[in-house]
Design a protein around this motif. Structure first.
Motif, short mmCIF file in Angstrom:
data_model
loop_
_atom_site.label_atom_id
_atom_site.label_comp_id
_atom_site.label_asym_id
_atom_site.label_seq_id
_atom_site.Cartn_x
_atom_site.Cartn_y
_atom_site.Cartn_z
N PRO A 167 9.70 9.40 2.88
CA PRO A 167 8.42 9.44 3.60
C PRO A 167 8.03 8.04 4.06
O PRO A 167 8.36 7.05 3.41
CB PRO A 167 7.42 9.94 2.54
CG PRO A 167 8.15 10.00 1.26
CD PRO A 167 9.59 9.77 1.50
N VAL A 168 7.38 7.98 5.19
CA VAL A 168 6.97 6.69 5.75
C VAL A 168 5.77 6.19 4.95
O VAL A 168 4.82 6.94 4.71
CB VAL A 168 6.60 6.82 7.24
CG1 VAL A 168 6.08 5.51 7.79
CG2 VAL A 168 7.79 7.31 8.03
N ARG A 169 5.86 4.96 4.52
CA ARG A 169 4.77 4.35 3.76
C ARG A 169 4.20 3.22 4.59
O ARG A 169 4.92 2.35 5.04
CB ARG A 169 5.32 3.81 2.45
CG ARG A 169 4.22 3.21 1.57
CD ARG A 169 4.82 2.72 0.27
NE ARG A 169 4.57 1.30 0.17
CZ ARG A 169 5.20 0.48 -0.62
NH1 ARG A 169 6.18 0.92 -1.37
NH2 ARG A 169 4.90 -0.79 -0.66
N THR A 170 2.91 3.24 4.81
CA THR A 170 2.28 2.15 5.55
C THR A 170 2.04 1.01 4.57
O THR A 170 1.61 1.22 3.44
CB THR A 170 0.94 2.59 6.18
OG1 THR A 170 0.10 3.11 5.15
CG2 THR A 170 1.18 3.64 7.24
N LEU A 171 2.35 -0.18 5.02
CA LEU A 171 2.22 -1.35 4.15
C LEU A 171 1.00 -2.15 4.48
O LEU A 171 0.53 -2.26 5.52
CB LEU A 171 3.48 -2.21 4.25
CG LEU A 171 4.78 -1.49 3.87
CD1 LEU A 171 5.96 -2.37 4.15
CD2 LEU A 171 4.74 -1.12 2.41
#
Length: 145
Positions: free
Chosen positions: A141-145
């Protein structure tokens, strides 16, 4: 028999061992660790971490099937310190300090003695994503940093 305090304010007294348990729940012994977003040892990363062994690869020394780590310097697969300590021995003999756990896909730096955030540290992202796909059959899953 112990004499009770006649003070109007009461301070809860913890039973023997409760104070230590409280510290463990909220302190470093609780198991929660903040992964680092920087490591000075990334220069030792293997140049081709897009092609790695599968997460089901047994330890190259003892053939143990679980709790194995991938050396991110030479791509050797070795068991954890909770099995036969082959990855720890590998670090001590070869100074290969970066490893990815096939169990939970965490990255550990033996030299820093710390977990590294494989999604926040750009050079680690490709190996994390490749290992995730090999383990779960889909992109992480894409994780926003």
């Amino acid at each position: 028999m112990a004499k009770e305090s006649s003070s109007s304010t009461s301070v809860p007294v913890m039973a023997e061992g409760e104070e230590e348990e409280e510290l463990m729940l909220h302190g470093s012994d609780s198991g929660w660790v903040e992964a680092r977003t920087h490591c000075d040892h990334l220069a030792s990363l293997n140049s081709d971490l897009l092609h790695i062994p599968t997460p089901h690869t047994p330890c190259n020394r003892c053939q143990h099937p679980d709790e194995n780590w991938l050396c991110l310097c030479c791509k050797d697969v070795l068991c954890s310190r909770f099995v036969n300590k082959h990855m720890l021995e590998h670090f001590r003999h070869n100074n290969h300090c970066l490893a990815l756990s096939f169990s939970d896909l965490s990255v550990w730096c033996f030299s820093c003695d710390a977990y590294l955030d494989a999604q926040a540290i750009l050079p680690l992202r490709p190996v994390y994503e490749t290992a995730y796909i090999l383990k779960f059959g889909e992109a992480p899953p894409v994780r926003t940093l």
